[in-house]
Design an enzyme around this catalytic site. Structure first.
Site, PDB file in Angstrom:
ATOM      1  CG  ASP A   1      -3.451   3.824   2.944  1.00  0.00           C
ATOM      2  OD1 ASP A   1      -3.672   4.908   3.061  1.00  0.00           O
ATOM      3  OD2 ASP A   1      -3.572   2.842   3.953  1.00  0.00           O
TER       4      ASP A   1
ATOM      5  CD  GLU B   1      -1.400  -0.269   3.574  1.00  0.00           C
ATOM      6  OE1 GLU B   1      -2.676   0.007   3.427  1.00  0.00           O
ATOM      7  OE2 GLU B   1      -1.119  -0.849   4.651  1.00  0.00           O
TER       8      GLU B   1
HETATM    9  C1  PEP Z   1      -5.973   0.248   1.815  1.00  0.00           C
HETATM   10  O1  PEP Z   1      -5.090   0.909   2.187  1.00  0.00           O
HETATM   11  O2  PEP Z   1      -6.297  -0.213   0.918  1.00  0.00           O
HETATM   12  C2  PEP Z   1      -6.520  -0.873   3.016  1.00  0.00           C
HETATM   13  C3  PEP Z   1      -7.411  -1.894   2.816  1.00  0.00           C
HETATM   14  O3  PEP Z   1      -6.276  -0.464   4.280  1.00  0.00           O
HETATM   15  P1  PEP Z   1      -7.048   0.466   4.989  1.00  0.00           P
HETATM   16  O4  PEP Z   1      -8.072   1.096   4.178  1.00  0.00           O
HETATM   17  O5  PEP Z   1      -7.573  -0.051   6.301  1.00  0.00           O
HETATM   18  O6  PEP Z   1      -6.038   1.604   5.250  1.00  0.00           O
HETATM   19 MG    MG Z   2      -4.367   1.019   4.323  1.00  0.00          MG
END
Ligand code: PEP
Ligand code: MG
Length: 838
Positions: free
Chosen positions: A723, A699
């Protein structure tokens, strides 16, 4: 006896008594005593040796702590917070030590002179630590470094009083950081006021920018414009001051269910709002609630309510207003009792809080005392606060003006003896209005409404939230073209495309009807086959998993057709509490999730807290740039005991073969190695031989770029497109202004996903996607074509995703993906998918 503390002038300029500053917060010394300086230079300097406590995000103010616990606020200009940092350059950061004369902030004096309400800059002793100002310079030119004030006795009294109980009338203060993702808007403000009302104490909330509001007044609290991560000072005096501070600090810091960690999956990104191209008969707006509807426009006519200016005696007018407010209060209470729960219940409660706001009542009372009628007084009082709130830079706050206008109307309807009955709408109507008040929308049975269009509003206004909760497609912010849509005109409301097609011709109408019928059918068919294993058209398995953020979701996900969980956001266990959960509590919770999924595989993500998901017990310093701060694995590695306990809890809960673990926010191979070492250590401690698969989230752009290195040591990849898109595009995923543009289908993001999948395949690893892109029907064929092996999404999206996957041919997906990588924008990628029949 403590030595005098000499505070030197931090600015070149004209010194002025604080009482002459044209802002009562400073002039009435609400934040403390001091002196102001009208600057002629362009650098703010330290007035003494000190530690920098805070530099406001708008860089117009700093707070310092000097010897003996003395605290100072140096505030450049008046209402300069509204400049949002424009024209200010911070030369220091929180936590830094400075010497007298050190430069703190450089500012553009010309710009300030043009844009700020005033240049005069208060230098305030916000915490005298028992001392008082005994000398001050005023009404003359001062130069940086010349004495400005002398504070005597600071520190000595603090030390002496440390053992003595505080006198009952003393004001106690507590500084807290507001975690609420939408700031102190209507609902939390109403709850704070409700809590404050329960204590025998005078309680106020002040911002670092020098604004102060009674904690009993939701409207005054809202007008402070407090945003997420703002530092505010709670102060209380009176017999229950200490208890009040405890309760209020706990309430606000609890996040009131609005903290940024909310476990709900963010919705898949909607396509960017198309530019408002003037296609005849089509109006462009913003999607308030998703969906498609066809119906006849039904105008919600608003009659102006005229109120007399002059009253017929203060006593009579006051009694009329009190009676009208009581009648509205009773009507809201009746609606609550009639089952206005959920979103409706929250809105009704917020309205009740606003109705009982003491400052609103006091302002109306003042108007009545001046000879105005009850109606005029009520409208004037609401108007003043609506203007203040509507002028705030925070769009979400400004949208709350509709709630105030709603209350204005309801009370005036009663006062004037008007018919306040709900508007009659024919079944299947698409309601068209300049604006619709929440109470008006709640008064209409959802079954009668096919859709809703308003000229004003915004995606976060209460009408949008209500429409989504009622399952009604809604378009907001349609602008000045809407009034031309006359009663009875047939319209197609496509909230997903953000357009209103007015008086469509027969082919357009037929196309929309087909689309509607297809949607309904697709929905029903998808639900009927949701439990079947997910496979592509050629039979290749493509498992569809659920993202989970609470224990209770596990069983629901299995019911919705999830073949396991590709992401358990374990941070749900760690936030909104005073202490980290114990290892035992964690193990029980993790086991409940594996049980809920009845043997299906589960990927637990190690806690992703820090940054914009702070946990108070970790005592992290405020970060100016939390998305780039100590979050995810960076935080875990700084708190090895926390990570070790979580790893042990996971291993204890893990039935062999069912559980995998992954680390969030990885950007270097060394981080993966450190987590692996901690996992091995936890296994050793528990005497567990069998290894548990350890994966990494991809990410950060760095992780995607070094995916080949990571693939050599990680057991699997899970791509966090939320992210990844944020960091690749350098666009804050929480910024409503950019929300439609942080699109994981941007070719830049897709290319990194491709790199990641190739690196995984080269080592025989799986790469899955667990960001919102996984549940986006337009993205699914492309992700599969890029080589993604599994998709993990919100449970509600699973049935339709499985139905779509069943129709997809892998080689067609690969061809589509190759084309997508060459497109100039996410919009072009979406158009490509649509053209391909997606
Ligand atoms: C993302 O970043 O795509 C993810 C799944 O983590 P979060 O949305 O919890 O930051
Ligand atoms: Mg994330």
């Amino acid at each position: 006896m403590a030595a005098d503390l000499v505070l030197l002038s931090p600015l070149d300029g004209w010194s002025t008594p604080l009482s002459e500053v044209p802002d009562p917060v400073f002039a009435e010394a609400m934040l403390g005593d001091g002196v102001a300086v009208d600057p002629t230079g362009d650098v703010l300097h330290a007035p003494c040796d000190a530690e920098v406590l805070t530099v406001h995000a708008a860089r117009h103010a700093v707070t310092l702590r000097a010897a003996g616990g003395v605290e100072l606020l140096l505030h450049l200009g008046l209402e300069t917070v509204a400049l949002g940092g424009d024209g200010f350059e911070a030369l220091v950061a929180a936590g830094q030590s400075v010497r007298a004369g050190d430069p703190l902030i450089r500012f553009d004096l010309d710009r300030l002179a043009r844009r700020a309400r005033g240049l005069v800059s208060p230098i305030v002793v916000t915490e005298p630590a028992g001392g008082r100002i005994v000398e001050r310079t005023a009404d003359r030119l001062v130069a940086v470094g010349e004495p400005l004030m002398v504070l005597r006795g600071a520190g000595a009294i603090v030390a002496a009083s440390a053992t003595a109980p505080a006198p009952a009338a003393a004001e106690l203060t507590r500084t807290i950081v507001v975690p609420l993702s939408h700031g102190l808007h209507a609902r939390p403000a109403a709850r704070v006021a409700g809590c404050a009302a329960g204590f025998e104490a005078e309680i106020a909330l002040s911002t670092r920018a020098g604004r102060r509001a009674s904690a009993r007044s939701p409207i005054a609290l809202m007008a402070l414009g407090v945003r997420q991560d703002d530092e505010v000072v709670l102060s209380a005096s009176g017999p229950a001051a200490a208890a009040a501070l405890d309760a209020l600090a706990e309430l606000i810091q609890s996040g009131m269910g609005e903290a940024p960690h909310a476990s709900a999956e963010p919705p898949p990104p909607s396509p960017p709002t198309p530019p408002a191209v003037a296609i005849p008969g089509r109006l462009h707006g913003v999607s308030g609630a998703p969906g498609l509807a066809i119906g006849r426009a039904t105008r919600l006519a608003e009659r102006d309510l005229e109120v007399p200016v002059d009253g017929q005696g203060a006593a009579q007018e006051a009694a009329s207003l009190a009676a009208a407010r009581q009648q509205v209060r009773d009507a809201i209470a009746a609606a609550q009792a009639a089952g206005g729960g959920g979103v409706q219940g929250d809105i009704l409660a917020a309205h009740l809080g606003l109705l009982d706001d003491p400052e609103l009542a006091a302002e109306a009372g003042r108007q009545i005392a001046e000879g105005r009628s009850a109606g005029f007084a009520w409208r004037a009082a609401i108007g003043g606060f609506a203007d203040a709130i509507g002028g705030l830079a925070d769009r979400r706050m400004a949208e709350r003006v509709a709630d105030l206008r709603d209350l204005e109307r309801r009370v005036l309807v009663v006062l004037l003896g008007e018919d306040g009955a709900s508007p009659e709408v024919p079944p299947g109507a698409i309601l068209v209005a300049d604006d619709i008040l929440p109470s008006q929308l709640m008064a209409i049975a959802p079954s009668r409404l096919a859709g809703l269009c308003v000229s004003g509003g915004g995606p976060t206004s209460h009408v949008s939230i209500l429409a989504a909760a009622m399952g009604i497609p809604a378009l907001v912010a349609l602008g000045p073209g809407l009034p031309a849509v006359t009663d009875g005109t047939t319209v197609i409301l496509d909230a997903d495309a953000a357009t209103l097609h007015v008086a469509p011709d027969a082919p357009a109408l037929e196309a929309a009807q087909r689309k509607l019928a297809e949607r309904a059918q697709r929905h029903a068919a998808a639900r009927a086959t949701a439990q079947a294993a997910s496979r592509l058209a050629d039979g290749t398995p493509l498992p569809v998993l659920a993202n989970l953020g609470a224990v209770a979701e596990a069983a629901c996900a299995a019911e919705a057709g999830a073949e396991g969980s590709g992401l358990v956001r374990t941070e749900f266990l760690f936030l909104e509490r005073e202490q980290a959960p114990s290892e035992d509590e964690q193990a029980a919770c993790y086991r409940a999730i594996t049980d809920g999924l009845a043997g299906r595989p589960v990927v637990f993500r190690l806690l992703d807290i820090g940054g914009d998901k702070p946990a108070s017990y970790l005592r992290q310093p405020l970060e100016e740039n939390p998305a780039l701060g100590v979050r995810g694995v960076r935080l875990a590695l700084r708190h090895p005991e926390l990570m070790a306990a979580q790893l042990r809890a996971l291993l204890r809960a893990a039935p062999t073969g069912q559980v995998s673990i992954m680390a969030p926010m990885i950007s270097r191979l060394a981080e993966l190695r450190a987590v692996r070492a901690a996992l091995d250590e936890a296994r050793r401690a528990l005497g567990i031989e069998a290894p548990t698969p350890l994966g990494v989230m991809i990410e950060t752009p760095a992780a995607a770029v070094i995916a080949d290195q990571l693939a050599a040591e990680a057991d699997f990849f899970s791509i966090g497109t939320n992210d990844l898109a944020q960091y690749v595009l350098a666009m804050d995923r929480g910024n409503p202004e950019l929300a439609a543009e942080v699109d994981g289908l941007e070719p830049a993001v897709l290319r990194l996903i491709a790199t990641t999948c190739q690196a995984a395949a080269a080592r025989g690893r799986d790469a899955s996607v667990c960001g919102a892109l996984a549940g986006d029907p337009a993205a699914i064929p492309i992700l599969i074509g890029l080589g993604v092996a599994k998709l993990s999404m919100p449970p509600a999206a699973i049935a339709e995703a499985k139905a779509l996957i069943r129709t997809l041919d892998p080689s067609a997906c690969r061809a589509l993906a190759a084309q997508a990588l060459e497109q100039p924008s996410a919009a072009a990628v979406r158009a490509l998918v649509q053209a391909a029949g997606g």
